[in-house]
Design a protein around this motif. Structure first.
Motif, PDB file in Angstrom:
ATOM      1  N   LYS A 117       3.679 -17.195   0.800  1.00 15.05           N
ATOM      2  CA  LYS A 117       4.810 -18.003   0.372  1.00 15.05           C
ATOM      3  C   LYS A 117       5.250 -18.928   1.502  1.00 15.05           C
ATOM      4  O   LYS A 117       5.689 -20.050   1.269  1.00 15.05           O
ATOM      5  CB  LYS A 117       5.947 -17.096  -0.091  1.00 15.05           C
ATOM      6  N   SER A 118       5.149 -18.434   2.724  1.00 15.53           N
ATOM      7  CA  SER A 118       5.417 -19.251   3.901  1.00 15.53           C
ATOM      8  C   SER A 118       4.763 -18.583   5.103  1.00 15.53           C
ATOM      9  O   SER A 118       4.449 -17.388   5.061  1.00 15.53           O
ATOM     10  CB  SER A 118       6.925 -19.419   4.127  1.00 15.53           C
ATOM     11  N   LEU A 119       4.548 -19.356   6.157  1.00 15.89           N
ATOM     12  CA  LEU A 119       3.995 -18.814   7.401  1.00 15.89           C
ATOM     13  C   LEU A 119       4.780 -19.422   8.560  1.00 15.89           C
ATOM     14  O   LEU A 119       4.420 -20.473   9.088  1.00 15.89           O
ATOM     15  CB  LEU A 119       2.513 -19.129   7.522  1.00 15.89           C
ATOM     16  N   PRO A 120       5.880 -18.756   8.963  1.00 16.14           N
ATOM     17  CA  PRO A 120       6.685 -19.286  10.073  1.00 16.14           C
ATOM     18  C   PRO A 120       5.928 -19.183  11.393  1.00 16.14           C
ATOM     19  O   PRO A 120       5.481 -18.082  11.786  1.00 16.14           O
ATOM     20  CB  PRO A 120       7.919 -18.368  10.076  1.00 16.14           C
ATOM     21  N   VAL A 121       5.738 -20.310  12.054  1.00 14.94           N
ATOM     22  CA  VAL A 121       4.994 -20.333  13.329  1.00 14.94           C
ATOM     23  C   VAL A 121       5.795 -21.083  14.386  1.00 14.94           C
ATOM     24  O   VAL A 121       6.675 -21.890  14.072  1.00 14.94           O
ATOM     25  CB  VAL A 121       3.599 -20.993  13.177  1.00 14.94           C
ATOM     26  N   THR A 122       5.441 -20.790  15.618  1.00 18.84           N
ATOM     27  CA  THR A 122       6.019 -21.519  16.756  1.00 18.84           C
ATOM     28  C   THR A 122       4.899 -21.758  17.745  1.00 18.84           C
ATOM     29  O   THR A 122       3.744 -21.380  17.517  1.00 18.84           O
ATOM     30  CB  THR A 122       7.195 -20.735  17.376  1.00 18.84           C
ATOM     31  N   TRP A 123       5.205 -22.404  18.863  1.00 18.04           N
ATOM     32  CA  TRP A 123       4.185 -22.703  19.854  1.00 18.04           C
ATOM     33  C   TRP A 123       4.831 -22.994  21.209  1.00 18.04           C
ATOM     34  O   TRP A 123       6.044 -23.150  21.302  1.00 18.04           O
ATOM     35  CB  TRP A 123       3.323 -23.899  19.421  1.00 18.04           C
ATOM     36  N   LEU A 129      -0.935 -34.887  10.392  1.00 11.97           N
ATOM     37  CA  LEU A 129      -0.046 -33.773  10.043  1.00 11.97           C
ATOM     38  C   LEU A 129       0.273 -32.926  11.271  1.00 11.97           C
ATOM     39  O   LEU A 129       1.408 -32.455  11.430  1.00 11.97           O
ATOM     40  CB  LEU A 129      -0.684 -32.912   8.955  1.00 11.97           C
ATOM     41  N   ILE A 130      -0.713 -32.720  12.147  1.00  8.39           N
ATOM     42  CA  ILE A 130      -0.460 -31.959  13.379  1.00  8.39           C
ATOM     43  C   ILE A 130       0.484 -32.737  14.292  1.00  8.39           C
ATOM     44  O   ILE A 130       1.394 -32.156  14.907  1.00  8.39           O
ATOM     45  CB  ILE A 130      -1.788 -31.622  14.096  1.00  8.39           C
ATOM     46  N   ASP A 131       0.297 -34.057  14.379  1.00  9.09           N
ATOM     47  CA  ASP A 131       1.223 -34.885  15.157  1.00  9.09           C
ATOM     48  C   ASP A 131       2.656 -34.692  14.657  1.00  9.09           C
ATOM     49  O   ASP A 131       3.595 -34.524  15.449  1.00  9.09           O
ATOM     50  CB  ASP A 131       0.848 -36.364  15.048  1.00  9.09           C
ATOM     51  N   ASP A 132       2.826 -34.732  13.347  1.00  5.59           N
ATOM     52  CA  ASP A 132       4.159 -34.558  12.747  1.00  5.59           C
ATOM     53  C   ASP A 132       4.710 -33.168  13.046  1.00  5.59           C
ATOM     54  O   ASP A 132       5.908 -33.010  13.341  1.00  5.59           O
ATOM     55  CB  ASP A 132       4.100 -34.770  11.232  1.00  5.59           C
ATOM     56  N   LEU A 133       3.845 -32.162  12.956  1.00  3.50           N
ATOM     57  CA  LEU A 133       4.276 -30.784  13.216  1.00  3.50           C
ATOM     58  C   LEU A 133       4.766 -30.643  14.652  1.00  3.50           C
ATOM     59  O   LEU A 133       5.838 -30.086  14.910  1.00  3.50           O
ATOM     60  CB  LEU A 133       3.110 -29.825  12.951  1.00  3.50           C
ATOM     61  N   LEU A 134       3.984 -31.151  15.610  1.00  2.20           N
ATOM     62  CA  LEU A 134       4.334 -31.026  17.023  1.00  2.20           C
ATOM     63  C   LEU A 134       5.596 -31.807  17.378  1.00  2.20           C
ATOM     64  O   LEU A 134       6.321 -31.439  18.310  1.00  2.20           O
ATOM     65  CB  LEU A 134       3.167 -31.499  17.890  1.00  2.20           C
ATOM     66  N   ALA A 135       5.849 -32.875  16.635  1.00  2.72           N
ATOM     67  CA  ALA A 135       7.040 -33.688  16.905  1.00  2.72           C
ATOM     68  C   ALA A 135       8.295 -33.124  16.236  1.00  2.72           C
ATOM     69  O   ALA A 135       9.414 -33.572  16.526  1.00  2.72           O
ATOM     70  CB  ALA A 135       6.816 -35.123  16.421  1.00  2.72           C
ATOM     71  N   GLY A 136       8.119 -32.159  15.371  1.00  6.09           N
ATOM     72  CA  GLY A 136       9.234 -31.616  14.606  1.00  6.09           C
ATOM     73  C   GLY A 136       9.837 -30.373  15.232  1.00  6.09           C
ATOM     74  O   GLY A 136       9.466 -29.961  16.335  1.00  6.09           O
ATOM     75  N   PRO A 137      10.762 -29.753  14.506  1.00  3.30           N
ATOM     76  CA  PRO A 137      11.459 -28.576  15.034  1.00  3.30           C
ATOM     77  C   PRO A 137      10.594 -27.322  15.001  1.00  3.30           C
ATOM     78  O   PRO A 137       9.626 -27.233  14.250  1.00  3.30           O
ATOM     79  CB  PRO A 137      12.663 -28.445  14.089  1.00  3.30           C
ATOM     80  N   LYS A 138      10.979 -26.377  15.851  1.00  2.00           N
ATOM     81  CA  LYS A 138      10.358 -25.061  15.872  1.00  2.00           C
ATOM     82  C   LYS A 138      11.414 -24.018  15.517  1.00  2.00           C
ATOM     83  O   LYS A 138      12.562 -24.159  15.950  1.00  2.00           O
ATOM     84  CB  LYS A 138       9.778 -24.748  17.255  1.00  2.00           C
ATOM     85  N   PRO A 139      11.048 -22.972  14.760  1.00  2.00           N
ATOM     86  CA  PRO A 139       9.737 -22.732  14.140  1.00  2.00           C
ATOM     87  C   PRO A 139       9.515 -23.657  12.946  1.00  2.00           C
ATOM     88  O   PRO A 139      10.445 -24.322  12.483  1.00  2.00           O
ATOM     89  CB  PRO A 139       9.835 -21.268  13.699  1.00  2.00           C
ATOM     90  N   ALA A 140       8.277 -23.662  12.459  1.00  3.22           N
ATOM     91  CA  ALA A 140       7.913 -24.472  11.294  1.00  3.22           C
ATOM     92  C   ALA A 140       7.134 -23.601  10.323  1.00  3.22           C
ATOM     93  O   ALA A 140       6.587 -22.554  10.689  1.00  3.22           O
ATOM     94  CB  ALA A 140       7.066 -25.662  11.734  1.00  3.22           C
ATOM     95  N   ASP A 141       7.087 -24.039   9.079  1.00  2.00           N
ATOM     96  CA  ASP A 141       6.329 -23.332   8.049  1.00  2.00           C
ATOM     97  C   ASP A 141       4.949 -23.974   7.931  1.00  2.00           C
ATOM     98  O   ASP A 141       4.836 -25.110   7.466  1.00  2.00           O
ATOM     99  CB  ASP A 141       7.072 -23.386   6.716  1.00  2.00           C
ATOM    100  N   LEU A 142       3.915 -23.263   8.354  1.00  2.00           N
ATOM    101  CA  LEU A 142       2.564 -23.827   8.344  1.00  2.00           C
ATOM    102  C   LEU A 142       2.066 -24.098   6.929  1.00  2.00           C
ATOM    103  O   LEU A 142       1.237 -24.984   6.721  1.00  2.00           O
ATOM    104  CB  LEU A 142       1.600 -22.892   9.074  1.00  2.00           C
ATOM    105  N   VAL A 143       2.558 -23.336   5.943  1.00  2.00           N
ATOM    106  CA  VAL A 143       2.145 -23.579   4.552  1.00  2.00           C
ATOM    107  C   VAL A 143       2.545 -24.987   4.136  1.00  2.00           C
ATOM    108  O   VAL A 143       1.744 -25.744   3.572  1.00  2.00           O
ATOM    109  CB  VAL A 143       2.753 -22.524   3.601  1.00  2.00           C
ATOM    110  N   GLN A 144       3.796 -25.354   4.419  1.00  2.00           N
ATOM    111  CA  GLN A 144       4.302 -26.663   4.001  1.00  2.00           C
ATOM    112  C   GLN A 144       3.861 -27.785   4.941  1.00  2.00           C
ATOM    113  O   GLN A 144       3.710 -28.934   4.513  1.00  2.00           O
ATOM    114  CB  GLN A 144       5.834 -26.623   3.939  1.00  2.00           C
TER     115      GLN A 144
END
Length: 399
Positions: free
Chosen positions: A393-399, A123-138
């Motif tokens: 409800k959501s947690l918008p994050v970036t990195w 899931l972290i691999d998918d998150l890092l490969a995806g767009p920013k920002p992302a919703d950490l809840v989902q």
């Protein structure tokens, strides 16, 4: 005469992790008003909860007149819910708990740690490969415990949107009783069909184990279905909330986040950090409920037989006599005596699983994404307060 406060109380927007001020201001034994206008007793002290949650003079049988139900929907459904570990007292509770205890024993849960780590890493691999920002809840919060509990239970993960939505409707404080009953029925029918399939084609999962017990006459079909519903709901809702809320709390306390990141290879420290976050956040914010079956004297007050009692877990977890300076998040604090999972015979069945999930996430996520940061101002993060446990409800994050 001061007005009896309504429960659950609203947390302060500026300090959403702390118990509501009214919780901290209540006397050791007080009264609160709940949704139906009744005024059950309210107990928040850590020592008092330890004593009373093991006291046989208090019952968890929600069919008893005067039981302080959590929601209107739950009160409407209570007479029709079969015996469960969540609504029976010993010895029936002991028998039922024995039927589902094995998959959640510490040794079996620990054996799942590599699988949980593999799920999270993907899931972290998918998150890092995806767009920013992302919703950490989902991206992380909901998928980790949902993937784990579906594998343990034996329910197909591809159906997760259905049962996440149905379980939310079933337990929300805002759900109409008829809608709550309909959601519970939909979930029950889904799991009943799965249980029947497991009887003919068993696998290495909890539904198959329960199917074997039904065939052996050790539990009824209705008991198995209702127990499976409870496991499915509890198995993803609370851990999902803890992952996202814990991340938000750490982002608000960068010194503690840095400490956790630095010591992420120290399994004992990570385990202790998870306990402190469980204490600090105490996400079950609707209290746990009991009804007195005999008179009980507490601090000079008599709780009469037939009176309802609510135990506010956040009050116990922010009790300064047990946890000095409770409003300070301190990951080095010995916090294992918290009541985030309740206490006594009815404490959470899945606590060992929740602990392992949180340890894996808290020990991995911030190490792998060291630049993790909020993508919106803290004030714009939306909290979800309508359920038995609160969350985001959501947690918008970036990195």
């Amino acid at each position: 005469m001061p007005e009896t406060p309504y429960y659950p109380m609203q947390r302060e927007a500026g300090c959403p992790f702390a118990p509501a001020p009214e919780v901290r201001d209540m006397p050791p034994v007080g009264k609160v008003r709940i949704w139906d206008g009744s005024t059950p007793w309210f107990v928040a002290g850590h020592a008092d909860q330890r004593a009373l949650l093991n006291d046989p003079r208090l019952s968890i049988d929600e069919k008893k007149p005067g039981y302080p139900h959590m929601t209107r929907s739950r009160a409407a459904m209570a007479p029709h819910i079969p015996a469960l570990i969540t609504n029976t007292d010993p010895p029936e509770h002991t028998r039922l708990r024995r039927t589902v205890n094995a998959p959640f024993m510490v040794k079996r849960v620990e054996a799942l740690r590599p699988r949980i780590q593999h799920i999270l890493d993907g899931l972290i691999d998918d998150l890092l490969a995806g767009p920013k920002p992302a919703d950490l809840v989902q991206a992380i919060g909901l998928p980790v415990p949902t993937l784990v509990i579906t594998q343990i239970l034996g329910a197909p993960y591809q159906d997760h949107l259905f049962f996440q939505e149905a379980s939310h409707r079933a337990i929300s404080h805002e759900t109409d009783p008829r809608e709550g009953a309909r959601a519970g029925q939909e979930l029950g029918e889904y799991l009943s069909d799965l249980l029947v399939k497991k009887m003919g084609d068993p696998a290495d999962d909890v539904l198959s184990e329960m199917a074997a017990k039904v065939r052996a006459g050790e539990m009824t079909h209705a008991e198995a279905v209702t127990m499976a519903s409870a496991i499915l709901i509890a198995g993803h809702e609370t851990s999902a909330s803890m992952i996202s809320l814990g991340t938000l709390a750490l982002l608000r306390h960068p010194d503690q986040l840095a400490l956790l990141r630095e010591r992420s290879d120290d399994s004992r420290f990570v385990a202790g950090a998870a306990e402190e976050l469980l204490r600090y956040l105490t996400i079950v914010h609707s209290g746990i409920r009991r009804i007195a079956v005999e008179d009980i004297e507490l601090h000079g007050t008599v709780i009469r037989a037939g009176d309802g009692v609510i135990f506010d877990l956040s009050g116990a977890n922010w009790d300064a006599t047990e946890f000095p300076d409770p409003g300070r998040l301190d990951l080095a604090r010995p916090a294992r005596s918290h009541h985030a999972f309740g206490f006594g015979a009815h404490q959470c069945l899945g606590q060992s699983l929740a602990r392992v999930e949180l340890q894996v996430v808290y020990g991995t996520l911030y190490r792998r994404i060291p630049a993790l940061a909020l993508a919106v101002p803290f004030e714009e993060v939306e909290f979800a307060m309508e359920g038995v446990a609160y969350g985001l409800k959501s947690l918008p994050v970036t990195w």
